[in-house]
Write an enzyme that holds these catalytic residues in place. Structure first.
Site, PDB file in Angstrom:
ATOM      1  N   ASP A 328       0.858  -1.177   0.000  1.00  0.00           N
ATOM      2  CA  ASP A 328       0.000   0.000   0.000  1.00  0.00           C
ATOM      3  C   ASP A 328       0.900   1.234   0.000  1.00  0.00           C
ATOM      4  O   ASP A 328       2.035   1.178   0.467  1.00  0.00           O
ATOM      5  CB  ASP A 328      -0.877  -0.031   1.261  1.00  0.00           C
ATOM      6  N   ASP A 641      -2.454  -1.158   5.756  1.00  0.00           N
ATOM      7  CA  ASP A 641      -2.822  -0.713   7.101  1.00  0.00           C
ATOM      8  C   ASP A 641      -4.312  -0.466   7.262  1.00  0.00           C
ATOM      9  O   ASP A 641      -4.793  -0.290   8.364  1.00  0.00           O
ATOM     10  CB  ASP A 641      -2.060   0.572   7.473  1.00  0.00           C
ATOM     11  N   ASP A 645      -7.467  -3.166   3.057  1.00  0.00           N
ATOM     12  CA  ASP A 645      -6.369  -4.085   2.743  1.00  0.00           C
ATOM     13  C   ASP A 645      -6.586  -5.484   3.318  1.00  0.00           C
ATOM     14  O   ASP A 645      -5.931  -6.436   2.901  1.00  0.00           O
ATOM     15  CB  ASP A 645      -5.042  -3.535   3.306  1.00  0.00           C
TER      16      ASP A 645
END
Length: 908
Positions: A328, A641, A645
């Site tokens: 990410d 996070d 996700d």
């Protein structure tokens, strides 16, 4: 069920579709809809009882094999061995049980993101109700600080902004509007007339109609993905299961062959059965799961020191063979702290140094440091940024002995402007003593501006404005140039537009700044006071990359690992960060959510190897990307996070979450948590994982070569019609004591220096790959032949003393194994390539095993139990020479082979 595109409908169409008026639903409507849709809760999957979870730990194939070994040991009345095996099985069972219990908390954490209450309008009256009682069609109100209780279509907004990073990955709050979005397939982050369950309202007020509750919300879809995503077996688990099956078949075959051969040569049936079963037990290294667990657990302790917390032991080894890291962007590769990078004034670009929210940094002009307070244009821009601002920059003491941190309360963009002013010493408390705020015209998504009225000590009033550069420029008539107000000519307008475009190309978020003198407060009440403004300049900001990430990505490249950025942020921003970090090569492909929406799964699989950035993606997209990479044979590590996700983290071969910025949902779905949110820690985890797998191969090599030596000794002796060279009690003693301690010491061996210069191993490769099978067989056969030769020599020199010949064979077998263990420390180079005293645990274990051997040979009370006799000096010389031959003969052969090319070169 047909999908409804609420964001592509007008407000009136939404209300009609939901059959509701602005006065809200009636109680009868609410009752009927609750019967149809159920409560506004996230559903739980099928829950296993704690007892079922515990019993599931004992269904593993290798565990069943160990239980079988326990039964055999019990029948042989070897209760110490049986108790040891049972202890190993139970410890492993409890470890697996506790890991699964923790993993099942994912949905519980997700539920905590649900809002506890909601302000609803029913039958024209406002009331506060538990959010679980909301139904589709309810009219609700939102204001700053609220957690959105369901999926909503906004019907009225007043400066409303929501923070959606946990759902979309976008780091900035999103300004909301009520107009329809024409694109039905617009991504979540682009549906600005919607608000989603679990996101936070950071500014303004609004009114909305509920369009989805419970499992029908976007958060509910994520919950469903988490439930349906299966935990894949790790490569280590697959290898050990494969190994266990091989050893069982080998053990059964050996038992049958040895028993039948011995009986045919006149041995007693009972005696041969005991010998055959003893060999079968020895062929199954029941200590293997325990040693694997110990190796992983010690690796985990080292990982904690390197700021990585392991939730699932096998995950460390899995990361060691990762071929792709999907990361990410926000908070993982970047700092998740908006920072002003550039300022433009009157045709001049100024650079700004410093990172994070600490107000420390310099202003640069052509690489030289300048004092912003001596440049009136720059100073005025900084003053506007600080005064036209509702955020707060505060210093937080983390605790005794820990460093203090700066944090922003409020909008991150406004926080970046406070930090920018702070770098020049212009802070809110100081400047308000000179120029005080009087009134505010709040930001809204239509005007795209915010203004404040200020009054200085001389009584002069100014309207200070910040906003979107294109909108702001259209309202300006003059410009501040080198401290003087000049008419805004066409050429000046063009230079402003060009500067704005240049910063936008660098993926900077650009804000414009302007002001206007007011001579009477009544001017603020006029129809449109934000006219005839004096343009001051532009500020470009971004969420900057973490400083250590670039080098970490380069290390990944050297280790043969590809890094892919997956983010919900805009494509231009993602692409710029990826190039800055060295993720995106010149010909690398960038795809966005719309591209993925148009692709079939097969098209994505075909393209995924050449794609380095995925932007503007949804949780479903992230899951598809992980599965496409896995379909290409990759071992995928997924970092993140946010709530968005979690499904991909769980589906990946190894899920990695951020310890500081990560949501509980992401942490519970992950196998590894980075306590410092540092991408660079992943590189340390990869190194640790590779080292652990090497160590596992080392002790598999040692254990199986030792077992092969025992089997060869017994099998050839039976074929030759010789007496038993090793008694069952001696075989079990070697298996339990001599094999165990050195194998554990190999599990903590230091990694070899070149471990991060090797490419990732193929996830499909056998644990015996890269010559390990040959090494096991060759060393095992040599150990067996050496043992048998000593036994035969003992029989020839003293035919009447069978116990002495068996004792010599017993000692030769043990010493050959203990010498061989040092050869196992190097994957490729052999016994002379590493310092023998580097691993003192191994040295200590070999000494202790030797001492135990001497104990059962020379302690009088133990001699009858183990059928041993003391050996003389000449006997020991023979034993030690024979023991050394398997290791040193092959080491000499390897050294000779490696020396030949060098000799050939020297002749030239």
């Amino acid at each position: 069920m047909q999908k409804t595109y609420w964001h592509s409908m007008s407000v009136q169409e939404c209300l009609q579709k939901q059959e509701v008026k602005l006065s809200g639903l009636t109680e009868d409507d609410v009752y009927a809809r609750r019967e149809q849709y159920g409560e506004n809760r996230l559903a739980e999957g099928e829950q296993k009882s704690l007892l079922t979870l515990f019993l599931d730990q004992f269904r593993d194939f290798m565990i069943l094999v160990l239980l079988g070994a326990t039964l055999i040991s019990g029948l042989l009345e070897e209760y110490t061995d049986a108790i040891t095996i049972i202890a190993i099985v139970i410890v492993n069972g409890f470890l697996g049980f506790f890991q699964e219990v923790r993993a099942e908390r994912s949905l519980a954490s997700l539920k905590e993101l649900s809002a506890p209450t909601a302000r609803v309008i029913r039958e024209g009256k406002k009331r506060v109700i538990p959010a679980a009682e909301l139904v589709p069609g309810d009219i609700i109100e939102l204001e700053a600080g609220d957690r959105v209780p369901a999926d909503l279509r906004l019907i009225a907004v007043h400066g409303l902004e929501t923070e959606e990073s946990a759902l979309t990955g976008e780091s900035l709050p999103v300004a909301k509007l009520v107009e329809r979005i024409n694109d039905p397939e617009a991504g979540l982050g682009d549906r600005r007339n919607m608000a989603y369950m679990g996101t936070m309202v950071t500014r303004g007020k609004g009114q909305a109609v509920v369009v989805a509750t419970g499992m029908q919300t976007e958060m509910g879809k994520i919950a469903d993905l988490i439930q349906s995503a299966e935990d894949a077996m790790t490569p280590l688990q697959m290898r050990l299961e494969h190994l266990g099956k091989i050893l069982v078949y080998v053990a059964l075959g050996i038992t049958a062959v040895v028993v039948i051969t011995g009986i045919l040569h006149g041995q007693k049936m009972y005696e041969m059965f005991l010998a055959g079963v003893s060999l079968a037990v020895a062929a199954i290294p029941e200590g293997l799961p325990a040693i694997v667990t110990i190796a992983l657990a010690l690796g985990v302790q080292r990982m904690i020191k390197r700021r990585a917390i392991v939730r699932k032991l096998p995950s460390v080894e899995t990361l060691g063979c990762a071929t792709v890291i999907c990361s990410d962007k926000t908070g993982t590769l970047t700092q998740n702290k908006m920072t002003v990078q550039k300022v433009w004034l009157g045709g001049i670009f100024y650079g700004v140094t410093g990172s994070g929210y600490e107000p420390q940094g310099e202003f640069l002009l052509s690489g030289r440091t300048i004092d912003p307070n001596r440049r009136p244009d720059l100073k005025r821009l900084l003053q506007i940024g600080v005064l036209c601002n509702n955020a707060e920059l505060v210093k937080v003491n983390k605790g005794k002995g820990e460093e203090t941190l700066w944090q922003v309360n409020g909008d991150p963009t406004e926080g970046a402007l406070l930090v920018l002013g702070g770098k020049a010493g212009i802070r809110t408390d100081a400047i308000e003593q000179v120029e005080q705020r009087v009134e505010e015209i709040p930001f809204d998504s239509v005007r795209k501006m915010m203004s404040v009225l200020t009054r200085n000590k001389e009584g002069e009033m100014h309207l200070l404005v910040k906003g979107a550069p294109d909108v702001l420029l259209s309202r300006c008539s003059h410009m501040l140039v080198e401290g003087k107000v000049v008419p805004l000519s066409a050429s000046l307008r063009k230079s402003i537009i060009q500067a704005n475009e240049e910063m936008a190309r660098e993926a900077l978020r650009v804000l414009g700044f302007a002001y206007r003198p007011l001579y009477d407060i009544k001017q603020l009440k006029q129809r449109d006071p934000e006219q005839n403004l004096v343009f001051v300049g532009l500020a470009g900001m971004m969420d900057p990359p973490r400083e250590e990430v670039f080098e970490a990505i380069q290390k990944c490249k050297r280790a043969g690992i590809k890094t892919i950025m997956i983010t919900g942020d805009h494509q231009a921003t993602a692409e710029a960060i990826a190039r800055q970090l060295g993720i995106l090569p010149a010909k690398g492909i960038v795809l966005n959510g719309n591209d993925l929406q148009q692709m079939t799964d097969q098209q994505l699989i075909d393209k995924v190897d050449h794609t380095y950035v995925f932007a503007r993606v949804s949780p479903e997209h992230k899951l598809r990307i992980v599965k496409a990479l896995q379909a290409r044979g990759h071992v995928v590590a997924m970092t993140g996070d946010g709530v968005n996700d979690a499904p991909a983290i769980k589906a990946a071969d190894i899920g990695i979450s951020m310890g500081q910025s990560g949501t509980d949902v992401a942490k519970e779905a992950s196998a590894l948590i980075l306590s410092d949110d540092n991408f660079a820690t992943i590189v340390a985890a990869i190194e640790e994982g590779r080292g652990i797998y090497d160590n596992i191969r080392k002790f598999v090599r040692y254990l199986l070569a030792s077992n092969v030596g025992e089997i060869v000794t017994m099998f050839i002796a039976m074929l030759m019609g010789l007496p038993l060279p090793l008694l069952p009690i001696q075989i079990l003693w070697v298996n339990l004591v001599t094999d165990g301690l050195p194998a554990i010491a190999l599990g903590v061996d230091q990694a070899e220096a070149d471990i991060m210069k090797r490419p990732p191993r193929n996830v499909k490769e056998s644990i015996f790959a890269r010559g390990l099978g040959f090494k096991i067989l060759s060393r095992g056969i040599l150990i067996g032949l050496a043992t048998l030769a000593v036994f035969w020599y003992g029989l020839q020199t003293d035919p009447s003393n069978l116990e002495k010949a068996q004792t010599m064979a017993f000692a030769t077998l043990v010493m050959a194994q203990l010498i061989h263990v040092f050869d196992c420390r190097s994957v490729e180079k052999g016994i002379f390539s590493r310092n023998l005293f580097e691993n003192m645990w191994l040295v200590a274990s070999v000494l202790s095993s030797t001492l135990l051997l001497l104990t059962v040979m020379y302690v009088t009370s133990l001699q009858p139990i183990f059928r041993t006799v003391p050996l003389g000096v000449v006997d020991w010389l023979l034993v030690l020479v024979a023991s050394a031959i398997p290791t040193f003969a092959l080491a000499a052969r390897r050294a000779t082979r490696q020396a030949k090319p060098r000799l050939g070169l020297s002749r030239r």
